[in-house]
Design an enzyme around this catalytic site. Structure first.
Site, PDB file in Angstrom:
ATOM      1  N   ASP A 245       0.847  -1.202   0.000  1.00 24.12           N
ATOM      2  CA  ASP A 245       0.000   0.000   0.000  1.00 24.12           C
ATOM      3  C   ASP A 245       0.880   1.250   0.000  1.00 24.12           C
ATOM      4  O   ASP A 245       0.683   2.186  -0.791  1.00 24.12           O
ATOM      5  CB  ASP A 245      -0.874  -0.042   1.265  1.00 24.12           C
ATOM      6  CG  ASP A 245      -1.961   1.018   1.276  1.00 24.12           C
ATOM      7  OD1 ASP A 245      -2.117   1.731   0.270  1.00 24.12           O
ATOM      8  OD2 ASP A 245      -2.647   1.138   2.300  1.00 24.12           O
ATOM      9  N   ASP A 249       1.904   3.603  -3.587  1.00 25.23           N
ATOM     10  CA  ASP A 249       1.521   5.013  -3.606  1.00 25.23           C
ATOM     11  C   ASP A 249       2.749   5.907  -3.750  1.00 25.23           C
ATOM     12  O   ASP A 249       2.731   6.889  -4.493  1.00 25.23           O
ATOM     13  CB  ASP A 249       0.713   5.370  -2.353  1.00 25.23           C
ATOM     14  CG  ASP A 249      -0.738   4.941  -2.485  1.00 25.23           C
ATOM     15  OD1 ASP A 249      -1.168   4.614  -3.599  1.00 25.23           O
ATOM     16  OD2 ASP A 249      -1.465   4.937  -1.476  1.00 25.23           O
TER      17      ASP A 249
HETATM   18 MG   LIG Z   1      -3.029   3.364  -0.662  1.00 27.46          MG
END
Ligand SMILES: [Mg+2]
Ligand SMILES: [Mg+2]
Lengths: 365, 365
Positions: A245, A249
């Site tokens: 995650d 990003d």
């Molecule tokens: Mg994210």
């Protein structure tokens, strides 16, 4: 090859951009003699409006019966003002991932030379970077047991992985590395975490099956540094849900142009391909949305779900050629872009189709 | 003001650079009429050689009796080749953090204009960035329960925080924000994690006590992006142990010059100030180590432990002035640096002392 594709356009600009993505798939099919058939299905706000359910049963049935899903976006601003709404568009996406067992999120970070200026990173460090992230999507601290003490003063979450969860995504990452530059970087925090030590154990045990793949292990903090210092050193990056995650990003920001980034969620059957940009209701219906992420999602589908590597590469080359020819959508234009080179959604789609056609001619010559 | 400082130089270049850091503290004391007294203590490989223990009891006693610790580095290459060694230099640092209850790690990311070229980030995005990270150091998934299932196929770690742990570091971060640009960004993953929801709850509950501080909350994945996209938007960043580990390393890479970065580990009593660079045995004893991180660690001590804001700023300005005058150590020199401007450890220290003296003259005028 015969393939059946479900187009789930969803909300906002999802409708406009998947229409263009589908045109590109059609052009590829025609050119290479494939037969792609299509169906459509509802999701998100559009599905709530029509059926009251963000993920109608029919959408699941159609998806399971398909070879791949071309996905648009979900979301609608009316829910932003109502955080307590029980039925939400986003439930559609989470639900379909679960229904199809999509345990691996793939995020290619491919830098187009013409757009290097959109990144915060110096072009000389970025130029040529081409990374494919594999983020585990169904385990880790997102789904482990969590809770509070009775006095509400202590809170905990459980990071947890089982061997089979790591094995199935690691195998996909190794297989992908074999079709690329044969480098795999597994990211964990094995100096501290037991779940990371299991992760590393599995990757190390699988490595001998792929003697041509050079495997390295990096800690998440070092990986977050190296991604900025030298993004070109990475080929395939394999990591867990939380670290993925964060890293994907960070990597999107390094790439600079969100409107250009595609992703895939895959499992052992039907895969789902979607732009990382959202439903963008502020520009919906204006015909200005950038369709290139949907087109690149279609390319990813050709590559990953259908094994059509040459076809996928041709689509990516067509995007590159359109950019090199100076064409831009509004979101990727800059002060130097002449007005007549700033195209709308359909016009940019036409440029890609033209490029695909002209590549064919070059090949004939 | 009277202050008692223990210098724990440790291993490798720790000896050389803390000697210069101490000279700068002396110059500040003399100029501002403070009385700094010093003691020294052993740690790391140096302590193992002398006593068999990487953290002798005497070092703890002396540290507890001091107002602050100027720390060098720990580590020796002989242990790298022997990962099974039971006694290791690094145990000294972990042990002293524990003995002194140092629960907050502070990492200033201050960009000197002259060194912007050392970063991967474009200078126009980076110029003027000035961030102070507060990373929690004694909780989180590093210290929660962890283990394996009996069949070894499932592994888990526990992310855990208690209210008091968040409160004590949050208070320090708010207090620091009050002396800076009065912005505090708390980083968590409260959309997913219960421990993050507790974290956010505590920060939100404390915010009304500091009405002048503008508080924002960011998810860790968004923070990892924003740090690259717009580092200047951050003033004080407050976060947990794992997210802080990742973000501070990412931020160091953004800063570019590791040889320039200072850090502090603080608790409710004596604070410890150290460069983030290691013992660097490859250049030990050659007189070429960059002393600026130790000098900036001394500045951080003046600011944080002694509340001597003006003195701290003067040291930072002296470093800035020496860089603007063109002086470099080898690690921060580039192809354009003339040979005679590349200084050794002591010569760079002298330049800083000269700058401190000349600032004084300017002030008198
Ligand atoms: Mg994210
Ligand atoms: Mg770290």
């Amino acid at each position: 090859m015969k393939k059946h594709i479900v187009v789930i356009a969803g909300d906002g600009i999802g409708q406009e951009v998947t229409a263009v993505g589908k045109q590109v798939l059609d052009a590829v099919a025609q050119k290479y003699g494939h037969e792609f058939t299509y169906d459509t299905a509802l999701i998100g706000h559009a599905a709530i409006e029509a059926t009251g359910n963000p993920l109608p049963e029919e959408t699941i049935t159609k998806s399971k019966a398909s070879d791949a899903i071309l996905f648009g976006a979900v979301g609608h601003p009316k829910y932003d003002n109502d955080p307590s709404a029980k039925v939400r568009p986003e439930q559609g996406l989470l639900g379909i991932r679960k229904a199809l067992g999509l345990y691996a999120n793939l995020r290619p970070i491919k830098l187009f030379d013409e757009l290097l200026g959109a990144s915060s990173i110096r072009p000389e460090i970025l130029k040529g970077a081409d990374i494919l992230f594999f983020r585990e999507l169904t385990g880790d601290v997102y789904f482990g047991e969590k809770g509070r003490s009775d006095d509400r003063d202590t809170a905990y979450d459980t990071m947890i992985y089982s061997r089979y969860e790591v094995e199935r995504i690691a195998r996909k990452a190794f297989e992908a590395a074999m079709t690329r530059r044969r480098r795999l970087c597994s990211v964990d925090k094995a100096n501290v975490l037991e779940s990371s030590r299991l992760w590393r154990e599995v990757v190390q045990a699988m490595a001998p099956e792929y003697p041509d793949v050079v495997v390295e292990h990096q800690f998440i903090d070092a990986a977050a540094m190296l991604l900025i210092k030298d993004p070109r050193r990475f080929d395939v990056v394999l990591t867990g849900n939380l670290f993925g995650d964060i890293l994907t990003d960070e990597a999107s920001q390094i790439a600079g142009s969100m409107g250009m980034l595609a992703s895939a969620s895959i499992g052992d059957t039907t895969g789902l391909y979607e732009p990382i940009h959202g439903s963008a209701h502020d520009i919906t219906g204006k015909g200005v949305a950038n369709p290139l992420a949907s087109i690149l999602s279609a390319a990813l589908m050709l590559d990953i779900s259908f094994g059509m590597k040459a076809e996928a590469e041709e689509v990516v080359s067509a995007v590159d050629a359109a950019l090199k020819a100076g064409y831009r959508t509004r979101d990727i234009a800059d002060a130097d872009t002449p007005d007549d080179m700033i195209l709308g959604t359909e016009a940019m789609g036409s440029q890609i189709l033209t490029q695909l056609a002209s590549v064919a001619e070059n090949q004939v010559v």
